[in-house]
Design an enzyme around this catalytic site. Structure first.
Site, PDB file in Angstrom:
ATOM      1  N   CYS A   1      25.164 123.990 -87.774  1.00  0.00           N
ATOM      2  CA  CYS A   1      24.048 122.996 -86.930  1.00  0.00           C
ATOM      3  C   CYS A   1      24.954 122.035 -86.363  1.00  0.00           C
ATOM      4  O   CYS A   1      25.859 121.321 -86.815  1.00  0.00           O
ATOM      5  CB  CYS A   1      23.256 122.391 -88.232  1.00  0.00           C
TER       6      CYS A   1
ATOM      7  N   LYS B   1      -3.667 132.422 -58.481  1.00  0.00           N
ATOM      8  CA  LYS B   1      -2.542 131.577 -58.137  1.00  0.00           C
ATOM      9  C   LYS B   1      -1.403 132.049 -57.317  1.00  0.00           C
ATOM     10  O   LYS B   1      -1.003 133.344 -57.537  1.00  0.00           O
ATOM     11  CB  LYS B   1      -1.686 131.066 -59.552  1.00  0.00           C
TER      12      LYS B   1
ATOM     13  N   ASP C   1      -8.878 101.018 -33.763  1.00  0.00           N
ATOM     14  CA  ASP C   1      -8.717 100.215 -34.920  1.00  0.00           C
ATOM     15  C   ASP C   1      -9.188  98.836 -34.879  1.00  0.00           C
ATOM     16  O   ASP C   1      -9.579  98.172 -35.589  1.00  0.00           O
ATOM     17  CB  ASP C   1      -7.412 100.436 -35.406  1.00  0.00           C
TER      18      ASP C   1
ATOM     19  N   TYR D   1     -16.413 119.791 -54.745  1.00  0.00           N
ATOM     20  CA  TYR D   1     -16.515 121.016 -54.550  1.00  0.00           C
ATOM     21  C   TYR D   1     -17.502 121.560 -55.903  1.00  0.00           C
ATOM     22  O   TYR D   1     -17.736 122.602 -55.780  1.00  0.00           O
ATOM     23  CB  TYR D   1     -15.207 121.946 -54.737  1.00  0.00           C
TER      24      TYR D   1
ATOM     25  N   CYS E   1      19.497 116.867 -92.887  1.00  0.00           N
ATOM     26  CA  CYS E   1      20.198 117.138 -91.624  1.00  0.00           C
ATOM     27  C   CYS E   1      19.591 115.827 -90.649  1.00  0.00           C
ATOM     28  O   CYS E   1      18.474 115.587 -90.578  1.00  0.00           O
ATOM     29  CB  CYS E   1      19.963 118.370 -90.924  1.00  0.00           C
TER      30      CYS E   1
ATOM     31  N   CYS F   1      24.476 118.476 -88.350  1.00  0.00           N
ATOM     32  CA  CYS F   1      25.281 118.107 -89.781  1.00  0.00           C
ATOM     33  C   CYS F   1      26.297 119.143 -90.136  1.00  0.00           C
ATOM     34  O   CYS F   1      26.574 119.045 -91.183  1.00  0.00           O
ATOM     35  CB  CYS F   1      24.061 118.198 -90.631  1.00  0.00           C
TER      36      CYS F   1
ATOM     37  N   ASP G   1      -3.822 121.315 -54.595  1.00  0.00           N
ATOM     38  CA  ASP G   1      -2.909 120.854 -55.502  1.00  0.00           C
ATOM     39  C   ASP G   1      -2.875 119.456 -55.951  1.00  0.00           C
ATOM     40  O   ASP G   1      -2.216 118.463 -55.117  1.00  0.00           O
ATOM     41  CB  ASP G   1      -1.506 121.210 -55.236  1.00  0.00           C
TER      42      ASP G   1
ATOM     43  N   LYS H   1      -7.535 126.050 -53.466  1.00  0.00           N
ATOM     44  CA  LYS H   1      -7.235 125.435 -54.677  1.00  0.00           C
ATOM     45  C   LYS H   1      -6.387 124.355 -54.392  1.00  0.00           C
ATOM     46  O   LYS H   1      -5.052 124.663 -53.854  1.00  0.00           O
ATOM     47  CB  LYS H   1      -6.785 126.287 -55.842  1.00  0.00           C
TER      48      LYS H   1
ATOM     49  N   GLU I   1     -12.692 129.452 -51.851  1.00  0.00           N
ATOM     50  CA  GLU I   1     -12.159 128.204 -51.247  1.00  0.00           C
ATOM     51  C   GLU I   1     -10.741 127.715 -51.699  1.00  0.00           C
ATOM     52  O   GLU I   1     -10.298 128.598 -52.653  1.00  0.00           O
ATOM     53  CB  GLU I   1     -12.907 127.086 -51.867  1.00  0.00           C
TER      54      GLU I   1
ATOM     55  N   CYS J   1      18.399 125.513 -88.974  1.00  0.00           N
ATOM     56  CA  CYS J   1      19.116 124.633 -89.976  1.00  0.00           C
ATOM     57  C   CYS J   1      18.614 124.370 -91.238  1.00  0.00           C
ATOM     58  O   CYS J   1      17.288 123.886 -91.114  1.00  0.00           O
ATOM     59  CB  CYS J   1      19.644 123.127 -89.222  1.00  0.00           C
TER      60      CYS J   1
END
Length: 665
Positions: A407, A313, A37, A226, A430, A410, A121, A119, A117, A425
């Site tokens: 409700c 998935k 580095d 990709y 209201c 009201c 995230d 997927k 390939e 409602c």
DNA sequence: ATCCCTCGAGGTCA
DNA sequence: CTCGAGGGAT
């Protein structure tokens, strides 16, 4: 300074840049640092000094210029010339097999060569190169236009600012963060007393949306490419494409495979589902594409996704938790929706505390009680969903839940209209309902009044400043500034935003009014057909039903809304305030066909040739009678003629009427 | 029966 | 950013 001196410096600078680029590539893309580095930093400093001494030798693609420029005031949007479509999902082996069957039917009957390939995230982005230089990058956005995040993408060391060849090219890929880097980042934030990030994906998304590129540069973003957008490479297969990208020094995921037939694809999916925790980054499935680009083109795309690819998935993580309480919300249509408040658990990287219970049938069917232990998952890794109750965990302390007969806002009686799942409602005044209506009216897709969110709407309503959407236009900055927690500055900004919204086209107003069953689509249709609110008001149900895609229910809803006693005063206030009630004939914002040339072949179902041509021209496009290399699209209807063959010859994009309809709408 | 729109939902980060 | 139930249109 002599000319020779300058030349010498130029040579040195170019050599340094090339060297640094090489080390950069080895380090960030190949993960094989060639030098320590310190040496790398030394080279960078040397280059920086030289560029400082010889400003005329500065170059935007120099490695010293990754983090450049000022913070942006706001993002601008960029259009995707070729839309960035999403993929259809498959959640099981059966759905993969169905996909395979469809593909084989369209492409012939042999076992198809699939390219598989991982997927990632992360977030889809597009990178544009001109003559090999990185010029622009954007998010996927809605697939048709995204945000210009060039400055932030430049800070990603893995992205070459210059390709190894001077190509014009748009590449697409996924930006992500490694799990380990994410942990390090969070430890740093902990040390600095900053709030922790929840998961790598959202952190990556948030980082790319930083207006100041220096902040983005401090995040450990990575990318895998990709796919291609616009390009003129000649390639035959998806796998070949990735090799080509690698040669250009673009980072590409090495975990990819060609699978012959869908069984091999399924094995690949299972293998990587097992290996998932071992990967340094998070994946949410497998992308399966037909390898042959020829066949990809042959199959084409629907409006939302290509027919030649699917995303498998992984099954979502499931966990148990407890229902602490059930809350009810009143929506802008009066619908009362129960929501379960859960004992917080961590699921797919986020904390889950609430889940919709949809309606009382849902609660009854799942036999959900307050205090129950339930199995929760995140549908599509995003939305928390209650799967089932664990009855064995019941202690007897659970309480039966009844949807409120009154409700919550009201106290008026709630009713369930026949044929509807929701309890509503029906009180038009209201408070909860009126506040929701204000929020909807001001929302981005409707009148787009910035600063009028739920909190402000509640505030102005409860202080009696606004009773309906018409009152918004009579607000004054002074009134607002008197409200608690509202500064003079933000009050003024809100007034400006309200003022600006008066010029919105009719379709936004119609959508914003919150007429039942009239969403964005129907609002637009009605606005375009009737042009003014007055003319829409004169139309009866028969005239409305005559329109395609408007049936009796929507027609009835529109007519009754416009003629009910509560509506008139609101419309009067809007009119009086100078709110626009008309739809502009040509909307320049949608003149998205500028520079595109269309040719028609065969007869269209929905339009005459003249109508179709008028629509195209309306949007800034051109219509021609014969196909040439300059033609962008051939629209084929029933019984197309010789133009079809000609279009195939010249590689002109062939689209069906349905696709054409989307383009002109 | 199917496709697609409407509506309401949750979490995170800006 | 995204999902899912409900329901309208065809």
């Amino acid at each position: 300074m002599t000319g020779a001196e300058l030349e010498k410096a130029r040579a040195e600078i170019l050599a340094l840049r090339r060297e640094i680029d090489k080390y950069n590539y080895q380090y960030h893309v190949m993960d094989q640092p060639l030098i320590v580095d310190q040496l790398f930093d030394h080279l960078m400093r040397k280059l920086q000094e030289l560029e400082k001494t010889y400003p005329e030798l500065q170059d935007p693609d120099s490695p010293t210029r990754r983090v450049g420029g000022e913070a942006l005031p706001t993002f601008t949007t960029l259009e995707h010339r070729i839309p960035m479509l999403g993929l259809e999902n498959a959640f099981s082996e059966t759905e993969l097999t169905d996909f395979d069957a469809r593909v084989r039917k369209l492409a012939g009957n042999d076992a198809v060569e699939y390219f598989c390939e991982l997927k990632m995230d992360g977030l889809a982005v597009s990178l544009q190169y001109e003559h090999g230089l990185f010029t622009r990058g954007s998010t996927r956005g809605d697939g048709y236009r995204g945000e210009d995040i060039t400055q932030n993408l430049r800070t990603i060391r893995q992205i070459p600012l210059r390709l190894t060849e001077p190509l014009d090219l748009e590449v697409r890929g996924e930006v992500y963060i490694n799990r380990k880097d994410f942990d390090i980042l969070n430890r740093q934030r902990e040390d600095q007393g900053l709030p922790l990030f929840a998961n790598p994906r959202n952190t990556a998304a948030g980082s790319l949306r930083q207006l100041d590129p220096r902040l983005a540069a401090a995040r450990p973003l990575r990318i895998f490419l990709y796919g291609l957008g616009e390009h003129n490479l000649s390639l035959t297969g998806q796998s070949e494409l990735l090799v080509r990208l690698e040669k250009l020094r673009l980072p590409v995921n090495p975990n990819r495979e060609i699978c012959l037939g869908i069984e091999a694809v399924w094995q690949y999916c299972q293998k990587w589902q097992g290996n998932r925790p071992k990967l340094p980054y998070e994946t949410d499935g497998i992308v399966v594409k037909m390898n042959s680009l020829e066949l990809q083109k042959q199959l084409g795309s629907t409006a939302r996704s290509p027919r030649w690819a699917i995303a498998y998935k992984y099954p979502p993580e499931e966990k148990m938790t407890k229902i602490l309480e059930i809350q009810v919300n009143v929506g802008s249509t009066g619908a009362i929706t129960p929501v379960a408040l859960l004992e917080p658990i961590s699921l797919s990287g986020t904390s889950v505390q609430r889940a919709s219970l949809h309606n009382e049938d849902f609660i009854a069917e799942k036999e959900i009680m307050i205090g129950d232990t339930v199995v929760v998952r995140k549908a599509g890794e995003i939305i928390p969903e209650i799967l089932r109750v664990i009855r064995e965990k019941r202690t007897g302390d659970e309480e039966v839940y009844m949807m409120p007969r009154q409700c919550p806002s009201c106290r008026s009686e709630t009713v369930r209209l026949s044929g509807e799942a929701a309890r509503r409602c029906l009180n038009p005044s209201c408070p909860a309902l009126l506040v929701e209506k204000l929020v909807h009216f001001a929302s981005r897709r409707a009148m787009d009044i910035e600063g009028m969110g739920p909190a402000m709407a509640e505030l102005v309503y409860s202080h009696g400043l606004v009773h309906d959407v018409g009152d918004l236009f009579y607000l004054e900055a002074i009134q607002l500034a008197e409200l608690p927690r509202v500064a003079a500055k933000s009050a003024e900004k809100l007034i400006e935003a309200i003022e600006r919204s008066k010029n919105n086209p009719l379709r936004r107003l119609l959508f914003g009014l919150g007429i039942r069953l009239v969403g964005e689509k129907a609002a637009r249709l009605l606005a375009e057909r009737f042009i003014t609110l007055e003319r829409l008001g004169q139309a009866g149900t028969e005239e409305l039903t005559a329109l395609a895609e408007i049936g009796p229910k929507i027609a009835e809803s529109v007519v009754s809304f416009l003629h009910t006693a509560e509506t008139k005063p609101v419309l009067d206030k809007l009119r009086e305030a100078g709110v626009n009630f008309t739809e502009p004939a040509v909307c320049t914002a949608t003149a998205n066909l500028a520079g595109k040339t269309f040719v028609f072949s065969g007869s269209l179902e929905q339009y005459s040739r003249d109508e179709a041509a008028a629509r195209v021209e309306n949007k800034g496009g051109k219509v021609s009678s014969s196909i040439s290399r300059n033609t962008n699209y051939l629209v084929v209807g029933d019984e197309p003629g010789s133009k079809l063959a000609r279009a195939r010859e010249l590689d002109v994009e062939i689209i069906k009427e349905s696709r054409f309809k989307e383009m002109i709408e």
